[in-house]
Design a protein around this motif. Structure first.
Motif, PDB file in Angstrom:
ATOM      1  N   THR A 117       0.649  -1.112   0.064  1.00  0.00           N
ATOM      2  CA  THR A 117       0.066   0.117  -0.024  1.00  0.00           C
ATOM      3  C   THR A 117       0.837   1.265   0.079  1.00  0.00           C
ATOM      4  OG1 THR A 117      -0.203  -0.028   2.505  1.00  0.00           O
ATOM      5  CG2 THR A 117      -1.749  -1.114   1.372  1.00  0.00           C
ATOM      6  N   TRP A 118       0.366   2.467  -0.119  1.00  0.00           N
ATOM      7  CA  TRP A 118       1.165   3.780  -0.232  1.00  0.00           C
ATOM      8  C   TRP A 118       1.396   4.088   1.152  1.00  0.00           C
ATOM      9  CZ3 TRP A 118       2.481   5.618  -4.962  1.00  0.00           C
ATOM     10  CH2 TRP A 118       3.167   6.804  -5.058  1.00  0.00           C
ATOM     11  N   ASP A 119       2.405   3.445   1.784  1.00  0.00           N
ATOM     12  CA  ASP A 119       2.824   3.614   3.197  1.00  0.00           C
ATOM     13  C   ASP A 119       3.922   4.268   3.082  1.00  0.00           C
ATOM     14  OD1 ASP A 119       3.425   3.725   5.638  1.00  0.00           O
ATOM     15  OD2 ASP A 119       3.313   1.513   6.093  1.00  0.00           O
ATOM     16  N   ARG A 120       4.112   5.667   3.236  1.00  0.00           N
ATOM     17  CA  ARG A 120       5.451   6.296   3.185  1.00  0.00           C
ATOM     18  C   ARG A 120       6.386   5.792   4.205  1.00  0.00           C
ATOM     19  NH1 ARG A 120       5.343  10.665   0.122  1.00  0.00           N
ATOM     20  NH2 ARG A 120       7.065  11.545   1.104  1.00  0.00           N
ATOM     21  N   GLY A 121       6.229   5.156   5.348  1.00  0.00           N
ATOM     22  CA  GLY A 121       7.055   4.630   6.325  1.00  0.00           C
ATOM     23  C   GLY A 121       7.459   3.164   5.948  1.00  0.00           C
ATOM     24  N   GLU A 174      -2.411   9.798  -4.910  1.00  0.00           N
ATOM     25  CA  GLU A 174      -1.475   9.730  -3.771  1.00  0.00           C
ATOM     26  C   GLU A 174      -2.372   9.903  -2.541  1.00  0.00           C
ATOM     27  OE1 GLU A 174       2.087  11.862  -3.560  1.00  0.00           O
ATOM     28  OE2 GLU A 174       2.994  11.038  -5.371  1.00  0.00           O
ATOM     29  N   ARG A 175      -3.212  10.912  -2.506  1.00  0.00           N
ATOM     30  CA  ARG A 175      -4.069  11.260  -1.105  1.00  0.00           C
ATOM     31  C   ARG A 175      -5.109  10.029  -1.043  1.00  0.00           C
ATOM     32  NH1 ARG A 175      -4.334  16.410  -2.067  1.00  0.00           N
ATOM     33  NH2 ARG A 175      -6.043  16.255  -3.515  1.00  0.00           N
ATOM     34  N   ALA A 176      -5.642   9.479  -2.105  1.00  0.00           N
ATOM     35  CA  ALA A 176      -6.634   8.432  -1.890  1.00  0.00           C
ATOM     36  C   ALA A 176      -5.969   7.001  -1.620  1.00  0.00           C
ATOM     37  CB  ALA A 176      -7.414   8.456  -3.224  1.00  0.00           C
ATOM     38  N   LEU A 177      -4.693   6.881  -2.176  1.00  0.00           N
ATOM     39  CA  LEU A 177      -4.187   5.733  -1.932  1.00  0.00           C
ATOM     40  C   LEU A 177      -3.777   5.684  -0.471  1.00  0.00           C
ATOM     41  CD1 LEU A 177      -1.776   5.356  -4.948  1.00  0.00           C
ATOM     42  CD2 LEU A 177      -3.628   3.436  -4.122  1.00  0.00           C
ATOM     43  N   ARG A 178      -3.134   6.792   0.184  1.00  0.00           N
ATOM     44  CA  ARG A 178      -2.868   6.877   1.429  1.00  0.00           C
ATOM     45  C   ARG A 178      -4.041   6.658   2.342  1.00  0.00           C
ATOM     46  NH1 ARG A 178       0.349  11.325   0.030  1.00  0.00           N
ATOM     47  NH2 ARG A 178      -1.147  12.549   0.906  1.00  0.00           N
ATOM     48  N   ALA A 179      -4.930   7.242   2.105  1.00  0.00           N
ATOM     49  CA  ALA A 179      -6.444   7.338   2.935  1.00  0.00           C
ATOM     50  C   ALA A 179      -7.048   6.010   2.913  1.00  0.00           C
ATOM     51  CB  ALA A 179      -7.314   8.604   2.622  1.00  0.00           C
ATOM     52  N   THR A 180      -7.031   5.356   1.732  1.00  0.00           N
ATOM     53  CA  THR A 180      -7.829   4.074   1.726  1.00  0.00           C
ATOM     54  C   THR A 180      -6.999   2.815   2.296  1.00  0.00           C
ATOM     55  OG1 THR A 180      -7.586   3.726  -0.619  1.00  0.00           O
ATOM     56  CG2 THR A 180      -9.289   5.115   0.086  1.00  0.00           C
ATOM     57  N   GLY A 181      -5.701   2.947   1.883  1.00  0.00           N
ATOM     58  CA  GLY A 181      -4.951   1.739   1.918  1.00  0.00           C
ATOM     59  C   GLY A 181      -5.009   0.731   1.048  1.00  0.00           C
TER      60      GLY A 181
END
Length: 452
Positions: free
Chosen positions: A272-276, A358-365
């Protein structure tokens, strides 16, 4: 030897640099040489695809010199920052440059090794590669090439019949030797070594070599070189992000000056779009986490700029370095639009679309690969609900850059998450079953054809 003479164009320009840049070495002698993987698609580009398996093993397992290529392998000298700590005692410790060959596109390709034995830079290492490490290199390079990331290619994997002891995986484990094909193995750390040793003549010679041989440009202008490297590495960082890829060890000795990714150790793809999200278990501070990769690569390029200060004025170097951010933003926009399968419309619209994605990928997982499969061509399926409303609106005016007629688009997404990597390896480790790997490579290449 059935090398295709019209396609095979060996060369040795690296020898022009002189003995101060490398050490002549000998390959290890292995108990066995069992061919496990040969990449004829890559070999065709340099006229080596017509080698018989026996000839292939002789060159890439026993390291008999290729005709007209380097007469002896060269272990390259370099330094580097490793997790931001400077190390002046590194260099090619388990690999060497074996040959240089012009490809069918007019680029000089290095054939470099991994696991080919000890060199003067091995320190306490055995100079070997595990077979599992070789399999992971195949998977990383095939996947990245399909996802439009500039990368080395795994040309050959040969099992060596050795039992290796490793502290980070079950041992003893099987050994292998790998050959990669890449457009240069000149690293940022190659320049750092010369700066550390106050070798201004060597720096100028290396700048000229890189510009002339690797960038096909005249002159010896360090500022021009830095500007080119800034552009290439900004693109690399951007395409890592679009691919959801985490290299894991973005040290300055792992960044080459032509902007091609190489040397895959603890890599992973982020689900998922997990920056960490991190790849290396030893990256305790998350220095090279998914979302920090552009920053890490920029920091490495800064070390190149610092090295070049010995032969150039600071101000133009800083100006070139400062262009990294803008180039990265343009490149990541292009890379994500490419993966969305849409044709760019204009800078403002394109940036807005990418920010919404990017925002949607982060928010929804949501799964990265699932999303890109579903949306390719710009049509967001009905199952994507309210959190995706802004993406749907932003996508509406875009046109597809390619249709979805390829069979890949009617199946499941081709991912490369850690569980599947382990499953592929388990089939080999437990049953010596290579069909699972072969099938995965075929699937990855089909995805690449669908995306291309």
């Amino acid at each position: 030897m059935p090398i295709r003479p019209q396609a095979y164009r060996p060369d040795c320009p690296i020898l022009d640099l002189g003995d101060a840049f490398y050490d002549r070495v000998e390959a290890a002698t292995f108990p066995e040489t069992v061919l496990r993987f040969r990449n004829d698609r890559a070999a065709m580009e340099v006229g080596l695809d017509s080698l018989t398996d026996a000839e292939w093993v002789q060159h890439f397992g026993r390291f008999t010199a290729l005709p007209g290529a380097l007469p002896q392998p060269l272990a390259l000298r370099y330094h580097g920052h490793q997790f931001r700590q400077y190390n002046p005692e590194i260099g090619d410790g388990r690999g060497f440059t074996f040959a240089q060959i012009w490809n069918d596109g007019g680029r000089l390709m290095d054939l470099g090794t991994k696991g080919s034995g000890q060199t003067p830079w091995s320190r306490f290492g055995d100079g070997r590669l595990t077979l599992k490490g070789g399999v992971r290199e195949i998977l990383a390079t095939e996947m990245l090439a399909a996802l439009n990331v500039p990368t080395s290619r795994t040309l050959s994997i040969i099992e060596t019949g050795e039992a290796l002891e490793r502290g980070d995986e079950p041992s003893p484990t099987r050994g292998a030797v790998m050959v990669r094909m890449s457009h240069s193995h000149v690293r940022i750390g190659t320049f750092q070594r010369l700066a550390y040793e106050r070798d201004e003549a060597g720096l100028r010679k290396l700048v000229s070599y890189v510009l002339r041989v690797l960038y096909d440009e005249p002159g010896d202008d360090p500022v021009r070189l830095l500007d080119l490297v800034v552009g290439r590495t900004a693109t690399l960082a951007a395409r890592y992000m679009a691919a959801g890829f985490v290299h894991g060890v973005l040290n300055s000795d792992n960044i080459n000056v032509t902007g091609e990714s190489f040397d895959y150790g603890p890599w992973r793809f982020a689900p998922t779009w997990d920056r960490g999200f991190t790849a290396a278990y030893f990256d305790h501070q998350g220095l090279y986490a998914f979302g920090r990769q552009p920053e890490a690569i920029h920091w490495d390029v800064m070390q190149l700029a610092i090295s070049l200060r010995a032969i150039a004025e600071s101000e133009p170097l800083v100006e070139a370095l400062d262009r990294f951010g803008d180039r990265y933003m343009a490149a990541v926009t292009d890379a994500i639009l490419w993966r969305l399968g849409v044709t760019p419309r204009g800078a403002d619209d394109d940036r807005a679309l990418v920010q919404n994605v990017e925002r949607a990928l982060r928010a929804t997982g949501a799964g990265i690969d699932r999303f890109y499969l579903d949306v390719f061509g710009g049509a967001l399926p009905d199952g994507y609900g309210e959190p995706w409303a802004e993406v749907r609106t932003a996508l509406a005016p875009y046109t597809p850059r390619k249709d979805r007629s390829h069979a890949y688009w009617s199946g499941e997404p081709c991912s490369m998450l850690i569980d599947e990597v382990e499953t592929i390896w388990s089939a080999i480790a437990e049953r010596d079953d290579w069909t699972v790997l072969e099938a995965k490579v075929a699937t990855i290449r089909a995805m690449g054809e669908a995306l291309a």
